[in-house]
Scaffold this motif. Structure first.
Motif, PDB file in Angstrom:
ATOM      1  N   VAL A   1       0.844  -1.200   0.000  1.00  0.00           N
ATOM      2  CA  VAL A   1       0.000   0.000   0.000  1.00  0.00           C
ATOM      3  C   VAL A   1       0.879   1.249   0.000  1.00  0.00           C
ATOM      4  O   VAL A   1       0.564   2.244  -0.673  1.00  0.00           O
ATOM      5  N   ARG A   2       1.967   1.205   0.757  1.00  0.00           N
ATOM      6  CA  ARG A   2       2.891   2.342   0.778  1.00  0.00           C
ATOM      7  C   ARG A   2       3.502   2.552  -0.610  1.00  0.00           C
ATOM      8  O   ARG A   2       3.585   3.687  -1.099  1.00  0.00           O
ATOM      9  N   ARG A   3       3.916   1.463  -1.243  1.00  0.00           N
ATOM     10  CA  ARG A   3       4.493   1.562  -2.594  1.00  0.00           C
ATOM     11  C   ARG A   3       3.460   2.016  -3.610  1.00  0.00           C
ATOM     12  O   ARG A   3       3.759   2.818  -4.506  1.00  0.00           O
ATOM     13  N   ILE A   4       2.222   1.499  -3.451  1.00  0.00           N
ATOM     14  CA  ILE A   4       1.147   1.921  -4.357  1.00  0.00           C
ATOM     15  C   ILE A   4       0.880   3.419  -4.197  1.00  0.00           C
ATOM     16  O   ILE A   4       0.684   4.160  -5.172  1.00  0.00           O
ATOM     17  N   GLY A   5       0.867   3.871  -2.923  1.00  0.00           N
ATOM     18  CA  GLY A   5       0.640   5.286  -2.671  1.00  0.00           C
ATOM     19  C   GLY A   5       1.723   6.160  -3.274  1.00  0.00           C
ATOM     20  O   GLY A   5       1.435   7.206  -3.866  1.00  0.00           O
ATOM     21  N   ASN A   6       2.978   5.721  -3.117  1.00  0.00           N
ATOM     22  CA  ASN A   6       4.092   6.484  -3.702  1.00  0.00           C
ATOM     23  C   ASN A   6       3.985   6.533  -5.221  1.00  0.00           C
ATOM     24  O   ASN A   6       4.196   7.582  -5.841  1.00  0.00           O
ATOM     25  N   LYS A   7       3.634   5.383  -5.812  1.00  0.00           N
ATOM     26  CA  LYS A   7       3.503   5.337  -7.267  1.00  0.00           C
ATOM     27  C   LYS A   7       2.345   6.209  -7.730  1.00  0.00           C
ATOM     28  O   LYS A   7       2.439   6.923  -8.745  1.00  0.00           O
ATOM     29  N   LEU A   8       1.256   6.187  -6.957  1.00  0.00           N
ATOM     30  CA  LEU A   8       0.090   6.990  -7.302  1.00  0.00           C
ATOM     31  C   LEU A   8       0.422   8.478  -7.208  1.00  0.00           C
ATOM     32  O   LEU A   8       0.059   9.273  -8.091  1.00  0.00           O
ATOM     33  N   ASP A   9       1.120   8.883  -6.123  1.00  0.00           N
ATOM     34  CA  ASP A   9       1.467  10.295  -5.946  1.00  0.00           C
ATOM     35  C   ASP A   9       2.391  10.771  -7.063  1.00  0.00           C
ATOM     36  O   ASP A   9       2.188  11.871  -7.617  1.00  0.00           O
TER      37      ASP A   9
END
Length: 584
Positions: free
Chosen positions: A204-212
């Motif tokens: 989720v942290r990696r997904i959030g970073n990728k999304l941002d």
């Protein structure tokens, strides 16, 4: 017992005088031309008597240093050794003075009577003067045999130590295994759920970073769309020209950022699998535990004996990276050698850019890549802190620290050109060759080369990249791939027998490695797949891989991960798969 050497006893011509014994020496170079001249000097370094005429040519034209002394001073020179009975005829107990060329036999004066009809019976003094044996070459042969004997002795000590350790560990291992089996299902669920939650948090942290990051890029894109429309609709020709020139660089940056986000893999689901071994174990009831012994090769501790047919295997892609040229590269990376360290780190050698790279489980670089002076071919981890890399006509041992620093330990120049390499034992490796009639050879960590004399390889000599090898230690099986013949050869190095695998699913086989259950995995390059072979059976299964032209691969020491690289120009990748038993 005669203690003087052959040179001492046969080179001299003696004249007796009343009250003392005087010995005169003949010039050895003159003796070779059947001329008898008294020697006046002696060369200590060459162990040779010389006359005045031969002294100067000897020191000028013969290589090496020359310590010249007068013959009267040779009394201090040791010209003989205790031969330990080697200069005594074993049959008659007399000194050896002759050599029969017809029978290639050393003879005493009594033996001469038996060989009196032989045409070529020489005194050793004459034979030595005409053809001096190369004792330095003999010495090197003895040293080599000594090294081989030391290796065998060390192997025997290691085997004996292993037997003692095995006996000491059997009871403990059985108790430990019993306790683990009782407790395993009690802990498995909580452990699995905990791991799943941790993985979810990380993803989720990696997904959030990728999304941002992607959202920021999209905002930039939206701004440029608005600006582009304004310039296109209302801009002057000069403004349009300026904008068109400046937007190119920015578009490249935006595209690069998007490609970077594309390369970041994220997971969207998780599953659980139950090994086939568990149901197999239950079916076997109290027959699952047996002592496995091989008197000729190894003795193992007690272990679970599963059916002889290896279990089905499934591959799940864990991580994939595209291999692009970076700032310090000469070209697109070409990973030609892979191997896992015992702690799970992955070692890769880049043939194109002459590098050795250490990677973690997410295929991220650890430490600084090591830069070679030559193009590397393959790599094998010989221990937890040592690597062996092949460079064709040489092999190098490197040390690896816990902070991922690579240092050259030593370089070994080899008589053969080696390509792929793998371990047979902690002290020996087997490597494939090219431009050599012996397609595979054994190489020790000390640089001693040897052959599989009991194997018949045929007369084929491979060129570079036409053949690679691996070795199944538990079955003493050597595996060779023949890319152009679309064939895999399996040799029993103990029995000297062989098997040949040809199948439409095996096309241009390249790299090979040992898989789970003592099976063999082979890259079927032309089919963009991996083939699994049973060394005692037939082709078992094929696994398509999402890359073009797979070439090199390796399996982790715990048998749970498979790393694969390819050779497709412009689309080179490095993938890591999870290997697990397939559900029946």
């Amino acid at each position: 017992m005669a203690t003087a050497g052959l040179r001492d006893s046969n080179r001299d011509t003696a004249g007796d005088f009343i009250g003392e014994c005087s010995v005169t020496q003949s010039c050895e170079p003159c003796m070779k031309t059947n001329v008898s001249k008294t020697a006046t000097v002696f060369c200590k370094d060459c162990d040779e008597f010389l006359c005045d005429a031969c002294k100067n040519p000897h020191t000028v034209y013969k290589a090496g240093k020359h310590d010249i002394v007068k013959c009267k001073d040779t009394k201090s020179v040791s010209v003989g050794v205790d031969m330990k009975g080697l200069d005594i005829c074993q049959e008659h107990g007399r000194e050896i003075d002759f050599f029969c060329n017809d029978h290639s036999k050393l003879c005493c004066s009594k033996c001469v009577l038996t060989h009196r009809k032989c045409d070529r019976m020489d005194e050793i003094a004459n034979a030595f003067g005409q053809k001096r044996p190369d004792l330095q070459e003999v010495k090197q042969s003895i040293i080599k045999l000594q090294s081989e004997a030391d290796a065998i002795i060390e192997n025997c000590k290691h085997a004996e130590s292993g037997l003692n350790d095995s006996i000491a560990k059997i009871s403990s291992e059985i108790d430990t295994m019993r306790d683990r089996l009782i407790k395993i299902f009690e802990d498995a669920k909580q452990k699995l759920l905990s791991e799943a939650k941790q993985f979810k948090t990380s993803e989720v942290r990696r997904i959030g970073n990728k999304l941002d990051e992607t959202s920021n890029v999209k905002d930039e894109i939206n701004k440029e769309i608005s600006m582009c429309c304004s310039v296109l609709d209302r801009g002057t020709p000069t403004q349009k020209y300026i904008y068109a020139m400046k937007i190119k660089k920015k578009l490249n940056t935006i595209e690069s950022n998007l490609n970077k986000q594309h390369s970041i893999d994220i997971s969207s689901s998780m599953t659980v699998s139950f090994p086939r071994e568990i149901t197999t174990l239950l079916e076997m009831e109290d027959n699952f535990l047996k002592l496995n012994c091989d008197g000729n090769k190894t003795v193992e501790t007690s272990r679970i004996i599963l059916p002889s047919q290896p279990w089905p295997l499934s591959l799940e892609l864990l991580v994939s990276v595209d291999l692009h040229k970076t700032g310090d590269d000469d070209g697109e990376p070409s990973i030609t050698g892979l191997d896992f360290l015992p702690d799970g780190r992955l070692v890769a050698v880049d043939n194109k850019n002459k590098k050795c790279i250490i990677l973690n489980e997410r295929l991220q670089r650890l430490g600084t890549p090591y830069k070679f002076k030559a193009h590397p071919h393959s790599v094998v981890c010989v221990s937890h802190d040592a690597l062996c890399v092949t460079f064709g006509g040489s092999v190098c041992i490197f040390s690896l620290s816990t902070d991922n620093t690579i240092r050259l330990a030593r370089e070994m120049i080899t008589t053969s050109k080696f390509d792929s390499i793998c371990c047979i034992s902690p002290s020996q490796m087997v490597a494939s060759t090219y431009d050599d009639p012996r397609p595979a050879r054994v190489l020790s960590v000390d640089g001693v080369e040897s052959d599989f004399h009991q194997l018949e390889f045929g007369n084929k000599t491979y060129e570079y990249l036409e053949s690679k090898c691996t070795y199944v230690q538990s079955k003493n099986m050597l595996v060779l791939t023949d890319r152009l013949a679309h064939t895999v050869y399996v040799y029993d190095t103990v029995k000297g027998t062989s098997r040949v695998f040809t199948n439409e699913k095996i096309q241009e086989p390249r790299g090979a490695c040992v898989g789970p259950g003592d099976t063999v995995l082979v890259c079927s390059t032309a089919n963009n797949s991996i083939v699994r072979l049973g060394v005692d059976g037939d082709l078992m299964c094929t696994y398509p891989v999402d890359m073009k032209y797979p070439e090199s691969m390796c399996v982790s020491k715990d048998g749970t991960r498979l790393a694969v690289s390819n050779t497709a120009k412009g689309a080179r990748k490095l993938n890591v798969y999870k290997m697990s038993p397939a559900m029946s």
